[in-house]
Write an enzyme that holds these catalytic residues in place. Structure first.
Site, PDB file in Angstrom:
ATOM      1  N   GLU A  51      -3.197 -11.589  -6.481  1.00  0.00           N
ATOM      2  CA  GLU A  51      -3.434 -12.134  -5.141  1.00  0.00           C
ATOM      3  C   GLU A  51      -3.954 -13.554  -5.309  1.00  0.00           C
ATOM      4  OE1 GLU A  51      -5.916 -10.090  -2.362  1.00  0.00           O
ATOM      5  OE2 GLU A  51      -5.183  -8.090  -2.893  1.00  0.00           O
TER       6      GLU A  51
ATOM      7  N   TYR B  96      -9.431 -16.396  -5.099  1.00  0.00           N
ATOM      8  CA  TYR B  96      -9.806 -16.837  -3.756  1.00  0.00           C
ATOM      9  C   TYR B  96     -10.973 -17.822  -3.857  1.00  0.00           C
ATOM     10  CZ  TYR B  96      -6.757 -13.271  -1.865  1.00  0.00           C
ATOM     11  OH  TYR B  96      -5.650 -12.513  -1.543  1.00  0.00           O
TER      12      TYR B  96
ATOM     13  N   TRP C  72       0.816  -1.211   0.000  1.00  0.00           N
ATOM     14  CA  TRP C  72       0.000   0.000   0.000  1.00  0.00           C
ATOM     15  C   TRP C  72       0.854   1.267   0.000  1.00  0.00           C
ATOM     16  CZ3 TRP C  72      -2.804  -3.398  -1.443  1.00  0.00           C
ATOM     17  CH2 TRP C  72      -3.809  -4.086  -0.776  1.00  0.00           C
TER      18      TRP C  72
ATOM     19  N   TRP D 179      -0.590 -14.109  -1.774  1.00  0.00           N
ATOM     20  CA  TRP D 179      -1.099 -13.372  -0.605  1.00  0.00           C
ATOM     21  C   TRP D 179      -1.003 -14.316   0.587  1.00  0.00           C
ATOM     22  CZ3 TRP D 179      -3.092  -8.392  -0.092  1.00  0.00           C
ATOM     23  CH2 TRP D 179      -3.670  -8.093   1.140  1.00  0.00           C
TER      24      TRP D 179
ATOM     25  N   ASN E  26      -7.149  -0.970  -4.729  1.00  0.00           N
ATOM     26  CA  ASN E  26      -7.220  -2.376  -4.352  1.00  0.00           C
ATOM     27  C   ASN E  26      -8.660  -2.860  -4.457  1.00  0.00           C
ATOM     28  OD1 ASN E  26      -6.544  -4.961  -3.098  1.00  0.00           O
ATOM     29  ND2 ASN E  26      -7.563  -4.146  -1.266  1.00  0.00           N
ATOM     30  N   GLU E  27      -8.907  -3.772  -5.396  1.00  0.00           N
ATOM     31  CA  GLU E  27     -10.178  -4.468  -5.572  1.00  0.00           C
ATOM     32  C   GLU E  27     -11.389  -3.534  -5.725  1.00  0.00           C
ATOM     33  OE1 GLU E  27      -9.127  -8.738  -3.523  1.00  0.00           O
ATOM     34  OE2 GLU E  27     -10.347  -7.347  -2.348  1.00  0.00           O
TER      35      GLU E  27
END
Length: 438
Positions: free
Chosen positions: A367, A327, A131, A409, A246-247
Site C-alpha cells: 500500500e 504512508y 478483501w 492505494w 490487513n495491517e
C-alpha cells in the site's frame, strides 16, 4: 489502511500523464508487430531483447509477463528472493481495491468490478489486493462463526473469475486489524456472545476459541469451489497469495511475542490447508525490539510500540514474502513536504536491504499513496512520490534484488467517488492510447 467512505472528490485524482508514465516505467507490456515491448527506466520504448541486453543479462524479469499470452496461466511461486511463474521472474505491478466482493453482490454495482479490472489492465497493472472477508454487519460474508451468506460468497467467486478474464492476479486478505468490515473486533464480539471471558480486541491473537473461528474461516475460503469456474480457490493460479490480516497490530504487547505466536500458528495453518499458494502477513513494516539498530527507520516512536516486528515476523515458518505499507502523510505529518519523499526512499531501501540480506525473500510495498486531503496537496507532488516508489523498486529489480513490486492505494472506476478516502485514483475517460498502451 482502514478504509472509510467519504464524499470528498477532486478531479485532480485522475491519473495524469506523468503518473501513467511512472506506472508504465515499471513494466507495462503490449504487442507491436508481435514483439513484447516495455518502457525502460529512462522512459524509452525498448523490445524485450533490447531490455535483456540493457540489463547485461541479469535475471531481472519483466513486470506482469508470465507467459499467459501463450495460453498458460501458471501459479505464482518463489525462488530465493524473487517471484517466479514457470521459472521466469515475475514482478508485482498492481493496486488495491478493497470493496470488490461487496460491490459484486448487487447486480446494479457488479459492473464496477469489471470496470476496475479493465481499467487496471489497460495501464499494465497485473495484481490486485482485495478483501476476502466481511465479518458481521451489512452484506457480511461470514454472518457468524462458520455461517456464510452464499450470495456474498458467489460475489467473491465473480471477483476471482473476472480477475482471470482480465489477467489480473489477486492477493486475498482474510481479515482486518481495524473495525471496518468486522475484523478482529467482530471475532472478539462473537467470542463474548459465546460466553468467553474476553477483555480486549487483542484477545483475538491469543484466545484459542477465537483463533479457531479464524482458522475455520481460512479453511472455508481456501477450500471454496468457485461456482463460476468450478476451480477450488486453493488450486486457482488467479490467486497470487493469501494475506493473514490487513495491517495487524497488537498494542497490548509491545514486545511482539503475542503477535509473533499468532503469525507463526496461522501461517503454518494456511500452508497445511494450501501448501501451494504464497502466504504473507499484511504488515505495515514497522521495526521492533528484535532489531534495535533498525528502529531509526521507523516514521515515529509509536511504531516501535505497535507490537509488530518487521524482521522477526517475517522469519516465521510459512511466510513466503514480506509486505510493507508507505504512508508518509499519515505517519509523519499531513503537511506534505520534501521530507516525505526522503522518508519514502529511505523506508523502501531499508526494507529491500533487510529482505535481501536477512530474510532472503521478496518484499512487496503493498500500500502507498498521498491523500488529496493533506495540507499542501497537489497532483504534481503525488506524482513525484509515486515515481519515487516505482524508481526505487526498479533500482532493486535491475540487479536482481528483493524488490518484488508495488500495489498503489487505491484504484477506483468512475462513479465511485462517494467511497473516496482521499487516496483514490481514477483513469480519466479522456486517457486513450497511444500513451496508455504503447
Amino acid at each position: 489502511m482502514a478504509a472509510y467512505p467519504s464524499n470528498h472528490f477532486s478531479s485532480s485524482l485522475f491519473i495524469s500523464f506523468k503518473l501513467l508514465s511512472a506506472i508504465l516505467l515499471l513494466g507495462s507490456i503490449t504487442k507491436v508487430n508481435s514483439q513484447h515491448l516495455l518502457v525502460s527506466e529512462t522512459g524509452e520504448l525498448v523490445t524485450m531483447e533490447e531490455s535483456h541486453s540493457m540489463f547485461s543479462g541479469r535475471n531481472h524479469g519483466v513486470f506482469g509477463f508470465d507467459g499467459a499470452e501463450a495460453g498458460e496461466w501458471g501459479m505464482v511461486g518463489k525462488k530465493g528472493n524473487q517471484f517466479v511463474i514457470n521459472d521466469q521472474p515475475f514482478y508485482v505491478n498492481g493496486f488495491n481495491t478493497y470493496w470488490l466482493m461487496i460491490f459484486a453482490v448487487d447486480l446494479s454495482t457488479r459492473g464496477k468490478v469489471s470496470d476496475v479490472f479493465k481499467q487496471a489492465s489497460s495501464v499494465g497493472l497485473t495484481v490486485c489486493r482485495t478483501w476476502a472477508f466481511n465479518d458481521g454487519g451489512w452484506r457480511a460474508l461470514q454472518k457468524s462463526p462458520s455461517a456464510y451468506d452464499e450470495d456474498v460468497f458467489k460475489a467473491l467467486d465473480f471477483v476471482v473469475s473476472e480477475a482471470k478474464k482480465y489477467k489480473i492476479r489477486l492477493i486475498l486478505s482474510l481479515t482486518n486489524n481495524w473495525d471496518a468490515y468486522g475484523g478482529k473486533a467482530q471475532y472478539v464480539k462473537w467470542g463474548k456472545a459465546a460466553g468467553l471471558n474476553l477483555t480486549a480486541d487483542d484477545d483475538f491473537f491469543s484466545d484459542s476459541t477465537v483463533k479457531s473461528y479464524y482458522k475455520a474461516h481460512v479453511k472455508t475460503v481456501l477450500t471454496r469451489v468457485n461456482t463460476i469456474t468450478n476451480i477450488t480457490y486453493k488450486d486457482d493460479p488467479t490467486i497470487f497469495a493469501w494475506e493473514l490480516m490487513n495491517e495487524p497490530r497488537c498494542l497490548s504487547d509491545p514486545s511482539g511475542d503475542r503477535l509473533q505466536a499468532w503469525i507463526q500458528e496461522m501461517a503454518v495453518y494456511v500452508k497445511s490447508v494450501d501448501p501451494v499458494h504464497l502466504v504473507e502477513i499484511g504488515l505495515e513494516g514497522f521495526y521492533g525490539p528484535s532489531t534495535p539498530n533498525r528502529v531509526q527507520f521507523n516514521p515515529n516512536t509509536f511504531a516501535e510500540q505497535a507490537g509488530t516486528d518487521f524482521v522477526r515476523n517475517h522469519q516465521a515458518l510459512g511466510v513466503d514474502f514480506a509486505s510493507v505499507h508507505i504512508y508518509a502523510d499519515a505517519w509523519l505529518s499531513q503537511s506534505i513536504s520534501n521530507a516525505h519523499l526522503q522518508f519514502v526512499k529511505t523506508w523502501m531501501q531499508a526494507h529491500i536491504e533487510d529482505a535481501e540480506k536477512t530474510l532472503g525473500m521478496p518484499v512487496v510495498f503493498a500500500e502507498f499513496g498521498v491523500s488529496a486531503k493533506d495540507d499542501n496537496f497537489n497532483s504534481s507532488f503525488r506524482d513525484t512520490l509515486y515515481t519515487t516508489v516505482y524508481k526505487t523498486i526498479l533500482e532493486s529489480t535491475k540487479k536482481g534484488g528483493s524488490g518484488g513490486g508495488t500495489l498503489l492505494w487505491q484504484l477506483f472506476p468512475e462513479g465511485t467517488d462517494y467511497m473516496n478516502d482521499g487516496y483514490i485514483l481514477y483513469r480519466s475517460p479522456q486517457d486513450q492510447p497511444p500513451y496508455m498502451m504503447i
